[in-house]
Design a protein around this motif. Sequence first.
Motif, mmCIF file in Angstrom:
data_model
loop_
_atom_site.group_PDB
_atom_site.id
_atom_site.type_symbol
_atom_site.label_atom_id
_atom_site.label_comp_id
_atom_site.label_asym_id
_atom_site.label_seq_id
_atom_site.Cartn_x
_atom_site.Cartn_y
_atom_site.Cartn_z
ATOM 1 N N ALA A 1 60.884 -30.458 -26.779
ATOM 2 C CA ALA A 1 59.828 -30.398 -27.746
ATOM 3 C C ALA A 1 58.432 -29.969 -26.808
ATOM 4 O O ALA A 1 57.436 -29.704 -27.093
ATOM 5 N N THR A 2 58.603 -30.439 -25.495
ATOM 6 C CA THR A 2 57.336 -30.497 -24.467
ATOM 7 C C THR A 2 57.767 -29.205 -23.673
ATOM 8 O O THR A 2 56.773 -28.965 -22.634
ATOM 9 N N ASP A 3 58.637 -28.358 -23.726
ATOM 10 C CA ASP A 3 58.823 -27.319 -23.093
ATOM 11 C C ASP A 3 57.618 -26.331 -22.708
ATOM 12 O O ASP A 3 56.962 -26.020 -23.977
ATOM 13 N N VAL A 4 57.076 -26.132 -21.653
ATOM 14 C CA VAL A 4 56.002 -24.990 -21.593
ATOM 15 C C VAL A 4 56.626 -23.559 -20.849
ATOM 16 O O VAL A 4 57.222 -24.133 -19.717
ATOM 17 N N LEU A 5 56.326 -22.565 -21.448
ATOM 18 C CA LEU A 5 56.891 -21.425 -20.561
ATOM 19 C C LEU A 5 55.544 -20.800 -19.972
ATOM 20 O O LEU A 5 54.379 -20.411 -20.838
ATOM 21 N N ARG A 6 55.567 -20.597 -18.775
ATOM 22 C CA ARG A 6 54.487 -20.093 -18.125
ATOM 23 C C ARG A 6 54.523 -18.524 -17.969
ATOM 24 O O ARG A 6 55.693 -17.951 -17.576
ATOM 25 N N ILE A 7 53.783 -17.753 -18.774
ATOM 26 C CA ILE A 7 53.869 -16.343 -18.942
ATOM 27 C C ILE A 7 52.908 -15.520 -17.893
ATOM 28 O O ILE A 7 51.798 -15.904 -17.508
ATOM 29 N N PHE A 8 53.474 -14.617 -17.224
ATOM 30 C CA PHE A 8 52.738 -13.901 -16.227
ATOM 31 C C PHE A 8 52.645 -12.373 -16.534
ATOM 32 O O PHE A 8 53.707 -11.780 -17.189
ATOM 33 N N VAL A 9 51.482 -11.624 -16.522
ATOM 34 C CA VAL A 9 51.302 -10.399 -16.919
ATOM 35 C C VAL A 9 50.722 -9.502 -15.842
ATOM 36 O O VAL A 9 49.427 -10.124 -15.475
ATOM 37 N N ALA A 10 51.307 -8.470 -15.621
ATOM 38 C CA ALA A 10 50.925 -7.520 -14.444
ATOM 39 C C ALA A 10 49.704 -6.677 -15.332
ATOM 40 O O ALA A 10 50.148 -5.913 -16.072
ATOM 41 N N ASN A 11 48.574 -6.876 -14.994
ATOM 42 C CA ASN A 11 47.535 -6.027 -15.291
ATOM 43 C C ASN A 11 46.942 -4.707 -14.415
ATOM 44 O O ASN A 11 46.501 -5.155 -13.486
ATOM 45 N N ALA A 12 47.295 -3.535 -14.622
ATOM 46 C CA ALA A 12 47.297 -2.508 -13.859
ATOM 47 C C ALA A 12 46.005 -1.559 -14.095
ATOM 48 O O ALA A 12 45.966 -0.447 -13.929
ATOM 49 N N ALA A 13 44.861 -2.461 -14.375
ATOM 50 C CA ALA A 13 43.787 -1.747 -14.834
ATOM 51 C C ALA A 13 43.067 -1.733 -13.170
ATOM 52 O O ALA A 13 43.571 -1.806 -12.320
ATOM 53 N N LYS A 14 41.840 -0.754 -13.283
ATOM 54 C CA LYS A 14 41.205 -0.553 -12.058
ATOM 55 C C LYS A 14 40.887 -1.945 -11.409
ATOM 56 O O LYS A 14 40.921 -2.125 -10.031
ATOM 57 N N ASN A 15 40.323 -2.858 -12.181
ATOM 58 C CA ASN A 15 40.187 -4.287 -11.445
ATOM 59 C C ASN A 15 41.567 -5.039 -11.530
ATOM 60 O O ASN A 15 41.755 -6.000 -12.489
ATOM 61 N N ALA A 16 42.631 -4.680 -10.888
ATOM 62 C CA ALA A 16 43.903 -5.256 -10.815
ATOM 63 C C ALA A 16 44.247 -6.661 -10.870
ATOM 64 O O ALA A 16 43.343 -7.258 -10.089
ATOM 65 N N SER A 17 45.040 -7.223 -11.737
ATOM 66 C CA SER A 17 45.058 -8.640 -11.620
ATOM 67 C C SER A 17 46.582 -9.039 -11.985
ATOM 68 O O SER A 17 47.306 -8.355 -12.574
ATOM 69 N N VAL A 18 46.938 -10.305 -12.069
ATOM 70 C CA VAL A 18 48.104 -10.985 -12.850
ATOM 71 C C VAL A 18 47.469 -12.032 -13.534
ATOM 72 O O VAL A 18 46.852 -13.021 -12.869
ATOM 73 N N GLU A 19 47.590 -12.214 -14.772
ATOM 74 C CA GLU A 19 47.119 -13.008 -15.588
ATOM 75 C C GLU A 19 48.295 -14.073 -15.859
ATOM 76 O O GLU A 19 49.301 -13.679 -16.095
ATOM 77 N N VAL A 20 47.770 -15.387 -16.127
ATOM 78 C CA VAL A 20 48.719 -16.246 -16.124
ATOM 79 C C VAL A 20 48.312 -17.345 -17.301
ATOM 80 O O VAL A 20 47.136 -17.741 -17.466
ATOM 81 N N PHE A 21 49.342 -17.404 -18.281
ATOM 82 C CA PHE A 21 49.127 -18.361 -19.356
ATOM 83 C C PHE A 21 50.260 -19.503 -19.650
ATOM 84 O O PHE A 21 51.505 -19.178 -19.284
ATOM 85 N N ASP A 22 49.917 -20.496 -20.003
ATOM 86 C CA ASP A 22 51.091 -21.406 -20.478
ATOM 87 C C ASP A 22 51.123 -21.274 -22.062
ATOM 88 O O ASP A 22 50.368 -21.573 -22.884
ATOM 89 N N PHE A 23 52.353 -21.308 -22.413
ATOM 90 C CA PHE A 23 52.764 -21.043 -23.764
ATOM 91 C C PHE A 23 53.861 -22.161 -24.315
ATOM 92 O O PHE A 23 54.834 -22.644 -23.551
ATOM 93 N N THR A 24 53.387 -23.173 -25.202
ATOM 94 C CA THR A 24 54.391 -24.230 -25.950
ATOM 95 C C THR A 24 55.033 -23.799 -27.185
ATOM 96 O O THR A 24 54.416 -23.429 -28.128
#
Length: 453
Positions: free
Chosen positions: A135-158
């Motif tokens: 019930a307390t599992d948390v999935l950390r999600i990583f997203v590759a953002n290939a925009a001009k201001n490139a980044s890796v976006e990180v979220f925690d999903f329960t």
Amino acid sequence: MIIGPALFPLAWFIVKTLWGEYTKRPPLWATYEPEQFPEVTYYDHVCGVKYPEIFGGCEDIKVYGDYAIVSCDPYKKQSNFLTGYHPGTPSGTVYIWNYVKDTAPVPIDFGPDFGELRPQGVRGIYLPDENDHPATDVLRIFVANAAKNASVEVFDFTPATGSLEKVISLRNKDAVLDPAAIAPISPTQIFLTNTLGYPYRSILGSLEFISAIPLGTIGFLNFTDATNVTGKSVGASTTPIGMEYAHGTLYVASLQYGIYAYQLYIPPDDLPEEEVAKNQSLGRMHFYPGEIFYRTPYLPAHITYSTELDSIVCAGVNSYSGEVKAWYGRKSASWAGILVDQTGPDNKPVIVSDTVTLGLRDKDRKFQTLFWDSTGDKFSGLKSMVVENGRRFGVSPHQAGVLVCNTNGLEPVEVPETLLAKEGEPAESPVQARERQRKSDHLEHMYLAKEEL
């Protein structure tokens, strides 16, 4: 007069090197097209396309439990190799979809002031749970953002509550250039691929795509908080579109060549500081020397690890011409297969019996077809496929919707007499029979020893 003979060894070395590189590349002009995916006795192979009105221009998909994470950019075809996206082009979207309940996909909110989002690869990793309570599992999600201001976006999903929390935006001029795929090895350490140009950023992308010059890079990021982010480039590759991490191995899919596998050494947490200081490559880890190369029957795009099959799944581009046709709205072939790197009873490498691999040398026949649509009528231009929970999920930037193939067996299955229980033992249920046979079909019966080919 002396110059001519002296140039002969140099010419021989150049020709030998070029031939060695050429023979690594997928045989685009001599491939064998298999028949449509065959029916298997013990289960039905039923495919459908889900939510085409929501999912558009999707690049990657990964499944965790009851949820699928899908990255989409329906405006991708409005860009070009030289100028990228036109100003004001709407951003793409990353969805969280409960495919078990089959509820409408929910877009991840990146915030009103986020800026341009061009999502590519998506991956997740479960955070350590001291209470070991689902019930307390948390999935950390990583997203590759290939925009001009490139980044890796990180979220925690329960998953239990459906809550989503933004963790951090990762930017680093050495590690994050034009991210296409991500492979987390811990909640705060990730590898990623940078295509450096293909398909949006500059003319370098076209040069890399045509010439196979290794302009792409492999990056590494390590972070603890927003003020403590470190990154570096740890290798070069040619159009590295796909990446996955499994069983201590980092897999990198080069669109022009195939799949490279690198063994990683990750020391234990209690390693003495003096031992840590000896390692200068990635701070606390390093690659083992050498690499393993898997030549693919088609150009590999995204690769995923299937916990169900315990294998790498690769989706591939059938041909350059097919990709160009798909880019301009015509249908193109779809292929996906599993990587079979096993040895038989005689300790010899298993050679896969699959018509799609007949264009490869025997030693390179390591892929078993999971999905094949030679016309693209069912699903065009497949770029990513993952196999989990008795289903196959696939996406394509050229077709709307998510391909879902249910392989659990929707109809009742007769249990053969040979599977009936011995006296005093419980009988094998139809569900158990399907599961056992499905795994057998995937991982055993489709392969032939070399002598049988």
